[in-house]
Motif scaffolding. Structure first.
Motif, PDB file in Angstrom:
ATOM      1  N   LYS A  29       0.828  -1.206   0.000  1.00 34.33           N
ATOM      2  CA  LYS A  29       0.000   0.000   0.000  1.00 34.33           C
ATOM      3  C   LYS A  29       0.861   1.254   0.000  1.00 34.33           C
ATOM      4  N   LEU A  30       1.943   1.227   0.760  1.00 32.07           N
ATOM      5  CA  LEU A  30       2.825   2.398   0.804  1.00 32.07           C
ATOM      6  C   LEU A  30       3.492   2.636  -0.544  1.00 32.07           C
ATOM      7  N   LEU A  31       3.908   1.573  -1.200  1.00 36.08           N
ATOM      8  CA  LEU A  31       4.581   1.733  -2.491  1.00 36.08           C
ATOM      9  C   LEU A  31       3.612   2.191  -3.571  1.00 36.08           C
ATOM     10  N   ARG A  32       2.386   1.696  -3.538  1.00 33.05           N
ATOM     11  CA  ARG A  32       1.397   2.200  -4.494  1.00 33.05           C
ATOM     12  C   ARG A  32       1.136   3.686  -4.250  1.00 33.05           C
ATOM     13  N   SER A  33       1.161   4.102  -2.997  1.00 26.50           N
ATOM     14  CA  SER A  33       0.948   5.519  -2.685  1.00 26.50           C
ATOM     15  C   SER A  33       2.080   6.383  -3.229  1.00 26.50           C
ATOM     16  N   ILE A  34       3.316   5.883  -3.120  1.00 22.68           N
ATOM     17  CA  ILE A  34       4.459   6.629  -3.658  1.00 22.68           C
ATOM     18  C   ILE A  34       4.308   6.822  -5.165  1.00 22.68           C
ATOM     19  N   LEU A  35       3.843   5.780  -5.856  1.00 23.13           N
ATOM     20  CA  LEU A  35       3.649   5.891  -7.302  1.00 23.13           C
ATOM     21  C   LEU A  35       2.535   6.878  -7.635  1.00 23.13           C
ATOM     22  N   LEU A  36       1.493   6.918  -6.816  1.00 29.02           N
ATOM     23  CA  LEU A  36       0.399   7.864  -7.056  1.00 29.02           C
ATOM     24  C   LEU A  36       0.888   9.305  -7.043  1.00 29.02           C
ATOM     25  N   GLN A  37       1.858   9.603  -6.190  1.00 32.06           N
ATOM     26  CA  GLN A  37       2.382  10.970  -6.134  1.00 32.06           C
ATOM     27  C   GLN A  37       2.952  11.393  -7.479  1.00 32.06           C
ATOM     28  N   ALA A  38       3.659  10.482  -8.139  1.00 35.80           N
ATOM     29  CA  ALA A  38       4.231  10.804  -9.446  1.00 35.80           C
ATOM     30  C   ALA A  38       3.170  10.815 -10.532  1.00 35.80           C
ATOM     31  N   PHE A  39       2.217   9.877 -10.483  1.00 32.83           N
ATOM     32  CA  PHE A  39       1.198   9.793 -11.526  1.00 32.83           C
ATOM     33  C   PHE A  39       0.325  11.047 -11.578  1.00 32.83           C
ATOM     34  N   PHE A  40      -0.027  11.592 -10.407  1.00 36.85           N
ATOM     35  CA  PHE A  40      -1.020  12.661 -10.345  1.00 36.85           C
ATOM     36  C   PHE A  40      -0.466  13.981  -9.806  1.00 36.85           C
ATOM     37  N   SER A  41       0.864  14.158  -9.859  1.00 42.17           N
ATOM     38  CA  SER A  41       1.498  15.446  -9.521  1.00 42.17           C
ATOM     39  C   SER A  41       1.153  15.913  -8.108  1.00 42.17           C
ATOM     40  N   ILE A  42       1.145  14.999  -7.153  1.00 45.59           N
ATOM     41  CA  ILE A  42       0.877  15.350  -5.757  1.00 45.59           C
ATOM     42  C   ILE A  42       2.206  15.701  -5.109  1.00 45.59           C
ATOM     43  N   ARG A  43       2.348  16.919  -4.650  1.00 42.51           N
ATOM     44  CA  ARG A  43       3.664  17.423  -4.283  1.00 42.51           C
ATOM     45  C   ARG A  43       4.140  17.027  -2.894  1.00 42.51           C
ATOM     46  N   SER A  44       3.298  16.444  -2.058  1.00 43.18           N
ATOM     47  CA  SER A  44       3.739  16.049  -0.722  1.00 43.18           C
ATOM     48  C   SER A  44       2.926  14.869  -0.231  1.00 43.18           C
ATOM     49  N   GLU A  45       3.485  14.175   0.753  1.00 43.71           N
ATOM     50  CA  GLU A  45       2.785  13.031   1.327  1.00 43.71           C
ATOM     51  C   GLU A  45       1.578  13.477   2.150  1.00 43.71           C
ATOM     52  N   THR A  46       1.645  14.670   2.732  1.00 47.59           N
ATOM     53  CA  THR A  46       0.501  15.190   3.481  1.00 47.59           C
ATOM     54  C   THR A  46      -0.706  15.392   2.571  1.00 47.59           C
ATOM     55  N   LEU A  47      -0.464  15.962   1.380  1.00 46.04           N
ATOM     56  CA  LEU A  47      -1.557  16.148   0.430  1.00 46.04           C
ATOM     57  C   LEU A  47      -2.060  14.810  -0.112  1.00 46.04           C
ATOM     58  N   LEU A  48      -1.161  13.845  -0.250  1.00 40.39           N
ATOM     59  CA  LEU A  48      -1.576  12.522  -0.712  1.00 40.39           C
ATOM     60  C   LEU A  48      -2.554  11.885   0.276  1.00 40.39           C
ATOM     61  N   LEU A  49      -2.240  11.960   1.562  1.00 41.40           N
ATOM     62  CA  LEU A  49      -3.136  11.378   2.568  1.00 41.40           C
ATOM     63  C   LEU A  49      -4.464  12.117   2.620  1.00 41.40           C
ATOM     64  N   GLU A  50      -4.423  13.414   2.349  1.00 41.90           N
ATOM     65  CA  GLU A  50      -5.675  14.168   2.295  1.00 41.90           C
ATOM     66  C   GLU A  50      -6.551  13.678   1.144  1.00 41.90           C
ATOM     67  N   GLN A  51      -5.914  13.402   0.011  1.00 45.18           N
ATOM     68  CA  GLN A  51      -6.663  12.876  -1.131  1.00 45.18           C
ATOM     69  C   GLN A  51      -7.216  11.475  -0.849  1.00 45.18           C
ATOM     70  N   LEU A  52      -6.444  10.668  -0.125  1.00 43.25           N
ATOM     71  CA  LEU A  52      -6.888   9.300   0.166  1.00 43.25           C
ATOM     72  C   LEU A  52      -8.138   9.276   1.042  1.00 43.25           C
ATOM     73  N   ARG A  53      -8.402  10.368   1.748  1.00 42.10           N
ATOM     74  CA  ARG A  53      -9.571  10.396   2.627  1.00 42.10           C
ATOM     75  C   ARG A  53     -10.877  10.421   1.842  1.00 42.10           C
ATOM     76  N   TYR A  54     -10.855  10.945   0.605  1.00 44.98           N
ATOM     77  CA  TYR A  54     -12.112  11.087  -0.126  1.00 44.98           C
ATOM     78  C   TYR A  54     -12.056  10.623  -1.574  1.00 44.98           C
ATOM     79  N   ASN A  55     -10.851  10.345  -2.114  1.00 47.14           N
ATOM     80  CA  ASN A  55     -10.733   9.986  -3.519  1.00 47.14           C
ATOM     81  C   ASN A  55     -10.860   8.467  -3.674  1.00 47.14           C
ATOM     82  N   MET A  56     -11.960   8.009  -4.246  1.00 48.22           N
ATOM     83  CA  MET A  56     -12.205   6.571  -4.377  1.00 48.22           C
ATOM     84  C   MET A  56     -11.217   5.921  -5.348  1.00 48.22           C
ATOM     85  N   LEU A  57     -10.804   6.646  -6.396  1.00 43.47           N
ATOM     86  CA  LEU A  57      -9.832   6.105  -7.337  1.00 43.47           C
ATOM     87  C   LEU A  57      -8.515   5.796  -6.623  1.00 43.47           C
ATOM     88  N   PHE A  58      -8.062   6.731  -5.786  1.00 45.00           N
ATOM     89  CA  PHE A  58      -6.813   6.523  -5.063  1.00 45.00           C
ATOM     90  C   PHE A  58      -6.937   5.364  -4.084  1.00 45.00           C
TER      91      PHE A  58
END
Length: 325
Positions: A29-58
């Protein structure tokens, strides 16, 4: 494709985690999250976790259910050293390259190498003389600094926030910045990355990294290596030829070129010159989409890890576009 690679790496994950204590966050799960940052231009891990709270695709890609709790941002920090120790990114990168070779999408004979400058997470104000005990630190978080009339060199100065960063500029027409150099070895058939290195920014780092990268793919057969005119140096060309590598390097006509008609007369040289420009697409994607223009980590080890995961993400996107998935 990510699931296939992670399935083969399960034994490597088992070696990194203890069988006792509380269950940890699944490394997949952590490695898939790291790849998501590059795929969708997410500039920080804090913003990534914020997206994971509501983004069903993520959530679907990472492997989280709709009601699963999101972990804390410190989970990345605590597991990053574990991944480094287990060389997880190296094994993941090799597995993705193997997918390309199994589908006959990567050339084994024709390659291109190039490097790019990555701005470090350090400011010019942190670049101070080494062992400077006479000047105490200024009060305030952002003191005024005047560099007029001062000479600053890597031999005498270093950054107080990132000691591995070096003052460097790519050409005479650009400003010097604190940064690192990322080097990519591209195969010429479909523009996939087959080798990646990150080094301190020095004047010879590009040619030194190119030798290391091409040595990793060379063998008894003769291969070709394309590059821009910055690699047109006599010692570098001779070393390539000694390794059974034909140097398809652009000629630097501002000085005596090491590339003569023995190389340029062949049609393969012209083909390599056309193909080698595709390596700029790799760096363009990494900086524009994967937020690699300025790295958000300090230290060569962490910067190298970030560059490697970005390369993995680029190859996955490229393979998807080529119809592998």
């Amino acid at each position: 494709m990510v699931n296939d690679v992670l399935a083969t790496m399960s034994p490597d994950f088992s070696k990194l985690y203890s069988k006792r204590g509380r269950p940890s966050i699944a490394p997949e799960k952590l490695l898939r999250s790291i790849l998501l940052q590059a795929f969708f231009s997410i500039r920080s891990e804090t913003l990534l976790l914020e997206q994971l709270r509501y983004n069903m695709l993520f959530r679907w890609f990472v492997g989280l259910g709709m009601d699963d709790a999101i972990w804390d941002v410190s989970t990345f920090s605590k597991n990053r050293e574990r991944f480094l120790r287990g060389e997880i990114s190296d094994k993941f990168f090799a597995a993705v390259v193997e997918i390309a070779r199994e589908n006959n999408l990567a050339s084994d004979d024709h390659f291109t190498v190039d490097g790019t400058l990555l701005q470090a997470w350090a400011s010019h104000k942190s670049f101070k003389p080494k062992n400077d005990d006479d000047n105490p630190p200024s009060s305030g978080r952002n003191p005024d600094v005047d560099f007029t009339g001062t000479t600053r060199k890597n031999d005498t100065h270093e950054s107080t926030t990132d000691a591995d960063a070096r003052l460097y500029r790519k050409s005479r027409n650009t400003a010097s910045v604190l940064g690192y150099l990322a080097h990519a070895l591209m195969e010429n058939r479909n523009g996939l990355i087959v080798g990646i290195r990150t080094t301190r920014a020095t004047g010879t780092a590009e040619r030194e990294a190119a030798i290391e990268l091409i040595r990793g793919v060379g063998g008894a057969r003769r291969i070709t290596l394309g590059a821009d005119k910055g690699y047109d140096a006599a010692a570098f060309v001779e070393e390539l030829r000694a390794m059974n590598v034909t140097p398809h390097i652009a000629r630097n006509l501002s000085r005596r070129s090491a590339i003569d008609e023995r190389t340029t007369r062949h049609a393969g040289y012209e083909a390599s010159q056309r193909k080698r420009k595709r390596v700029e697409e790799i760096f363009g994607w990494a900086k524009a989409t994967a937020n690699l223009r300025q790295v958000h980590y300090r230290g060569l080890r962490l910067v190298s890890e970030t560059v490697r995961w970005t390369s993995i993400a680029f190859n996955l996107v490229r393979l998807r576009n080529l119809g592998v998935a």
